[in-house]
Design a protein around this motif. Structure first.
Motif, PDB file in Angstrom:
ATOM      1  N   GLU A  30       1.511  -5.312  -2.483  1.00 43.41           N
ATOM      2  CA  GLU A  30       2.649  -4.828  -1.722  1.00 43.41           C
ATOM      3  C   GLU A  30       3.803  -5.817  -1.811  1.00 43.41           C
ATOM      4  O   GLU A  30       3.628  -7.022  -1.634  1.00 43.41           O
ATOM      5  CB  GLU A  30       2.255  -4.609  -0.258  1.00 43.41           C
ATOM      6  CG  GLU A  30       3.319  -3.919   0.558  1.00 43.41           C
ATOM      7  CD  GLU A  30       2.777  -3.266   1.813  1.00 43.41           C
ATOM      8  OE1 GLU A  30       3.494  -2.428   2.385  1.00 43.41           O
ATOM      9  OE2 GLU A  30       1.641  -3.594   2.219  1.00 43.41           O
ATOM     10  N   LEU A 149      14.628   7.196  -2.687  1.00 44.49           N
ATOM     11  CA  LEU A 149      14.503   6.377  -1.473  1.00 44.49           C
ATOM     12  C   LEU A 149      14.669   7.182  -0.190  1.00 44.49           C
ATOM     13  O   LEU A 149      14.396   6.668   0.903  1.00 44.49           O
ATOM     14  CB  LEU A 149      15.546   5.259  -1.495  1.00 44.49           C
ATOM     15  CG  LEU A 149      15.404   4.185  -2.575  1.00 44.49           C
ATOM     16  CD1 LEU A 149      16.586   3.220  -2.519  1.00 44.49           C
ATOM     17  CD2 LEU A 149      14.096   3.434  -2.407  1.00 44.49           C
ATOM     18  N   GLU A 152      11.926   7.240   2.367  1.00 46.63           N
ATOM     19  CA  GLU A 152      11.441   5.907   2.751  1.00 46.63           C
ATOM     20  C   GLU A 152      10.067   5.566   2.151  1.00 46.63           C
ATOM     21  O   GLU A 152       9.125   5.250   2.870  1.00 46.63           O
ATOM     22  CB  GLU A 152      11.381   5.789   4.278  1.00 46.63           C
ATOM     23  CG  GLU A 152      12.724   6.047   4.954  1.00 46.63           C
ATOM     24  CD  GLU A 152      12.613   6.150   6.461  1.00 46.63           C
ATOM     25  OE1 GLU A 152      12.659   5.095   7.118  1.00 46.63           O
ATOM     26  OE2 GLU A 152      12.442   7.286   6.959  1.00 46.63           O
ATOM     27  N   ARG A 154       7.093   3.481   0.214  1.00 38.76           N
ATOM     28  CA  ARG A 154       6.686   2.068   0.154  1.00 38.76           C
ATOM     29  C   ARG A 154       6.534   1.606  -1.284  1.00 38.76           C
ATOM     30  O   ARG A 154       6.556   0.407  -1.563  1.00 38.76           O
ATOM     31  CB  ARG A 154       5.376   1.870   0.920  1.00 38.76           C
ATOM     32  CG  ARG A 154       5.519   2.075   2.421  1.00 38.76           C
ATOM     33  CD  ARG A 154       4.177   2.150   3.109  1.00 38.76           C
ATOM     34  NE  ARG A 154       3.381   0.947   2.914  1.00 38.76           N
ATOM     35  CZ  ARG A 154       2.090   0.853   3.245  1.00 38.76           C
ATOM     36  NH1 ARG A 154       1.455   1.888   3.754  1.00 38.76           N
ATOM     37  NH2 ARG A 154       1.436  -0.275   3.035  1.00 38.76           N
ATOM     38  N   LEU A 156       7.970   2.325  -5.269  1.00 41.31           N
ATOM     39  CA  LEU A 156       9.023   2.968  -6.049  1.00 41.31           C
ATOM     40  C   LEU A 156       8.759   2.783  -7.533  1.00 41.31           C
ATOM     41  O   LEU A 156       8.622   1.656  -8.016  1.00 41.31           O
ATOM     42  CB  LEU A 156      10.382   2.363  -5.688  1.00 41.31           C
ATOM     43  CG  LEU A 156      11.608   2.948  -6.413  1.00 41.31           C
ATOM     44  CD1 LEU A 156      11.790   4.414  -6.030  1.00 41.31           C
ATOM     45  CD2 LEU A 156      12.863   2.147  -6.082  1.00 41.31           C
ATOM     46  N   LEU A 180      15.961  -4.106  -3.009  1.00 39.54           N
ATOM     47  CA  LEU A 180      14.849  -3.259  -2.583  1.00 39.54           C
ATOM     48  C   LEU A 180      13.589  -4.084  -2.343  1.00 39.54           C
ATOM     49  O   LEU A 180      12.865  -3.870  -1.367  1.00 39.54           O
ATOM     50  CB  LEU A 180      14.579  -2.185  -3.642  1.00 39.54           C
ATOM     51  CG  LEU A 180      15.665  -1.117  -3.805  1.00 39.54           C
ATOM     52  CD1 LEU A 180      15.355  -0.239  -5.006  1.00 39.54           C
ATOM     53  CD2 LEU A 180      15.800  -0.283  -2.543  1.00 39.54           C
ATOM     54  N   LYS A 181      13.353  -5.046  -3.223  1.00 39.66           N
ATOM     55  CA  LYS A 181      12.194  -5.918  -3.033  1.00 39.66           C
ATOM     56  C   LYS A 181      12.333  -6.714  -1.742  1.00 39.66           C
ATOM     57  O   LYS A 181      11.363  -6.874  -0.983  1.00 39.66           O
ATOM     58  CB  LYS A 181      12.048  -6.870  -4.217  1.00 39.66           C
ATOM     59  CG  LYS A 181      10.851  -7.816  -4.039  1.00 39.66           C
ATOM     60  CD  LYS A 181      10.771  -8.880  -5.096  1.00 39.66           C
ATOM     61  CE  LYS A 181       9.607  -9.829  -4.768  1.00 39.66           C
ATOM     62  NZ  LYS A 181       9.476 -10.911  -5.742  1.00 39.66           N
ATOM     63  N   THR A 185      10.014  -3.146  -0.490  1.00 40.68           N
ATOM     64  CA  THR A 185       9.569  -2.070  -1.380  1.00 40.68           C
ATOM     65  C   THR A 185       8.810  -2.635  -2.571  1.00 40.68           C
ATOM     66  O   THR A 185       9.230  -3.615  -3.174  1.00 40.68           O
ATOM     67  CB  THR A 185      10.768  -1.248  -1.885  1.00 40.68           C
ATOM     68  OG1 THR A 185      11.541  -0.803  -0.772  1.00 40.68           O
ATOM     69  CG2 THR A 185      10.312  -0.058  -2.704  1.00 40.68           C
ATOM     70  N   THR A 186       7.685  -2.010  -2.891  1.00 42.47           N
ATOM     71  CA  THR A 186       6.929  -2.366  -4.089  1.00 42.47           C
ATOM     72  C   THR A 186       7.510  -1.585  -5.264  1.00 42.47           C
ATOM     73  O   THR A 186       7.721  -0.376  -5.163  1.00 42.47           O
ATOM     74  CB  THR A 186       5.440  -2.008  -3.917  1.00 42.47           C
ATOM     75  OG1 THR A 186       4.935  -2.691  -2.771  1.00 42.47           O
ATOM     76  CG2 THR A 186       4.635  -2.399  -5.154  1.00 42.47           C
ATOM     77  N   ILE A 187       7.754  -2.266  -6.378  1.00 45.22           N
ATOM     78  CA  ILE A 187       8.451  -1.625  -7.492  1.00 45.22           C
ATOM     79  C   ILE A 187       7.644  -1.756  -8.779  1.00 45.22           C
ATOM     80  O   ILE A 187       7.223  -2.857  -9.148  1.00 45.22           O
ATOM     81  CB  ILE A 187       9.855  -2.240  -7.687  1.00 45.22           C
ATOM     82  CG1 ILE A 187      10.705  -1.982  -6.431  1.00 45.22           C
ATOM     83  CG2 ILE A 187      10.541  -1.661  -8.917  1.00 45.22           C
ATOM     84  CD1 ILE A 187      11.959  -2.792  -6.374  1.00 45.22           C
TER      85      ILE A 187
END
Length: 309
Positions: A30, A149, A152, A154, A156, A180-181, A185-187
């Motif tokens: 995460e 987004l 919302e 968690r 992306l 975003l990080k 947010t997990t990318i």
């Protein structure tokens, strides 16, 4: 940190027997950014499509936030945002309505404050009433991210988010991803731009032929697999490397005034001290000296080449 996305022995075989994924196993923590690199047809998009529920896996399992993507599809999908490669937007719809609609698709109540926050973060607020057809290619990419987004998520997924975008806008995208990080947010990013992965990713995954060849911390990967190169600039050009200097990894550039020596950073001895002593012993005069480390692109090419052999 705990894994928000867990993939176990994921396989996808299409009609006709083509294996797009061959037992991919991967845990994604995460809040991290992981970049998946691979040539065309490597399996990157198939992997993303399977996790997002667009493609059904042949076998294996995937869970997002503890929810299985098949047994608990709605809960798993609600945690995921997807920015696809293709810019598929309704050209005559307005930006703000496009983003509102995406939030509604996931059953969320209308939240104008959130929509405004997302649009401002992506520098789209001033374009909120513009029709999609009036936007530049870079702005359309931003709308895709805003749509992803809106509910919302968690996690992306960004599938080639900067394809066809100019350098300036690409760097803007990197800043957006960093923001975003920072917001938690997990990318998961797929890209053809090696410098993109090198600039923003925490970990690098290399996929080829449906197999995950390697997943490792970016800095550790470059240290472990990278090679360094020392360039010895001579005060005068030479026609050939003197016999006393002949050793593996040493070459002479086309102008004859730079000796290039490649060495393994993890070796017990690099051979640099001996090289410099031999250069002095051969009567050559140094004008300058600098070192360079292998780029991620060179490492990637080597890994894919090994995977094909």
């Amino acid at each position: 940190m705990s894994a928000i996305l867990s993939i176990r022995d994921l396989r996808k075989t299409y009609d006709g027997g083509f294996q797009a994924l061959k037992g991919v196993t991967l845990d994604i923590e995460e809040g991290e950014i992981i970049a998946l690199l691979g040539p065309n047809g490597a399996g990157k998009t198939t992997l993303i499509s399977t996790v997002c529920g667009i493609t059904t896996p042949s076998s294996g399992s995937v869970s997002v936030g503890g929810h299985d993507i098949l047994a608990d599809f709605r809960a798993a999908r609600s945690l995921i945002g997807l920015v696809p490669q293709e810019v598929a937007l309704e050209p005559f719809e307005r930006v703000i309505n496009t983003v509102r609609f995406s939030r509604g698709l996931f059953g969320h109540r209308r939240d104008e404050a959130l929509i405004e926050q997302i649009l401002r973060r992506l520098s789209l607020w001033d374009k909120r009433d513009a029709k999609i057809r009036e936007l530049s290619g870079g702005m359309k990419r931003r709308v895709l991210i805003a749509k992803a987004l809106a509910h919302e998520p968690r996690v992306l997924f960004l599938d080639e988010p900067t394809a066809g975008v100019d350098v300036e806008l690409r760097k803007d995208m990197w800043d957006i991803v960093a923001d975003l990080k920072a917001a938690g947010t997990t990318i998961i990013l797929t890209t053809h731009y090696i410098e993109e992965a090198e600039a923003i990713a925490d970990r690098i995954g290399v996929i080829n032929g449906g197999e995950l060849l390697l997943v490792e911390d970016k800095d550790r990967l470059m240290t472990r697999l990278g090679r360094k190169r020392i360039e010895v600039h001579l005060s005068a050009p030479i026609d050939a490397i003197p016999p006393a200097l002949n050793q593996p990894g040493l070459t002479l550039d086309g102008q004859g005034d730079v000796l290039i020596y490649e060495y393994d950073t993890q070796a017990e001895r690099t051979g640099i001290t001996k090289l410099l002593n031999d250069i002095a012993g051969a009567g050559l005069v140094l004008r300058d000296l600098n070192t360079q480390q292998s780029s991620l692109e060179e490492i990637f090419v080597d890994l894919v080449s090994e995977g094909r052999s």
